[in-house]
Design a protein around this motif. Sequence first.
Motif, mmCIF file in Angstrom:
data_model
loop_
_atom_site.group_PDB
_atom_site.id
_atom_site.type_symbol
_atom_site.label_atom_id
_atom_site.label_comp_id
_atom_site.label_asym_id
_atom_site.label_seq_id
_atom_site.Cartn_x
_atom_site.Cartn_y
_atom_site.Cartn_z
ATOM 1 N N UNK A 99 -17.225 -0.212 60.234
ATOM 2 C CA UNK A 99 -18.540 -0.341 60.734
ATOM 3 C C UNK A 99 -19.307 0.942 60.847
ATOM 4 N N UNK A 100 -18.838 2.175 61.487
ATOM 5 C CA UNK A 100 -19.388 3.450 61.385
ATOM 6 C C UNK A 100 -19.687 3.939 60.066
ATOM 7 N N UNK A 101 -18.656 3.583 59.057
ATOM 8 C CA UNK A 101 -19.022 4.006 57.633
ATOM 9 C C UNK A 101 -20.223 2.973 57.182
ATOM 10 N N UNK A 102 -20.352 1.936 57.267
ATOM 11 C CA UNK A 102 -21.415 1.056 56.802
ATOM 12 C C UNK A 102 -22.675 1.585 57.504
ATOM 13 N N UNK A 103 -22.861 1.937 58.736
ATOM 14 C CA UNK A 103 -24.168 2.355 59.064
ATOM 15 C C UNK A 103 -24.545 3.511 58.739
ATOM 16 N N UNK A 104 -23.638 4.625 58.351
ATOM 17 C CA UNK A 104 -23.726 5.948 57.671
ATOM 18 C C UNK A 104 -24.388 5.834 56.095
ATOM 19 N N UNK A 105 -23.785 4.769 55.459
ATOM 20 C CA UNK A 105 -23.984 4.592 54.278
ATOM 21 C C UNK A 105 -25.529 4.094 54.184
#
Length: 168
Positions: A99-105
């Motif tokens: 999830x954190x990776x997705x928000x960053x992306x």
Amino acid sequence: MLIRDAVDSDWDAIWPFFRQVVLAAETYAFDPSMSYDDGRAIWMERPPGRTAVAVDDDGTVLGSSKMGPNRPGPGAHIGTASFMVDPATRGRGVGRSLAEDMVRWHREQGFHGIQFNAVVETNTPAVRLWQDLGFAIVGTVPDAFRHPSEGLVALHVMYLPLTSGDPA
């Protein structure tokens, strides 16, 4: 744990837990009879979208996410995403890392916000995670999901604003 872009060969590792989650019919409204190829077509995003995998130190795929524009054309500045974590690896922070990776992306790609169209209300770990990351429930559709043990339950629409300026 490493989060990286998925490659085509990752589908063979994703499919077993994807199939397990779809067959459980507790969190996704995907057809439980879908084939390997149908699942691949749904999950393995092509640009402008992205599919990612969370892998353990030994390369084992622990979970996956897919993301990209929620709608084409005039709606393409709002992103969306979906997540599946291997049930055998739950409780290890895989979902949060994805999830954190997705928000960053989405931020890096210049999206204006992220909208989840159908979060099953009984999927309380997911609802709690999204709220922890700043998502708000902006609407709830009653009786929109047929849960195998809970009966008809609601689906939440959730939203996270990413920018305060003009849409990308």
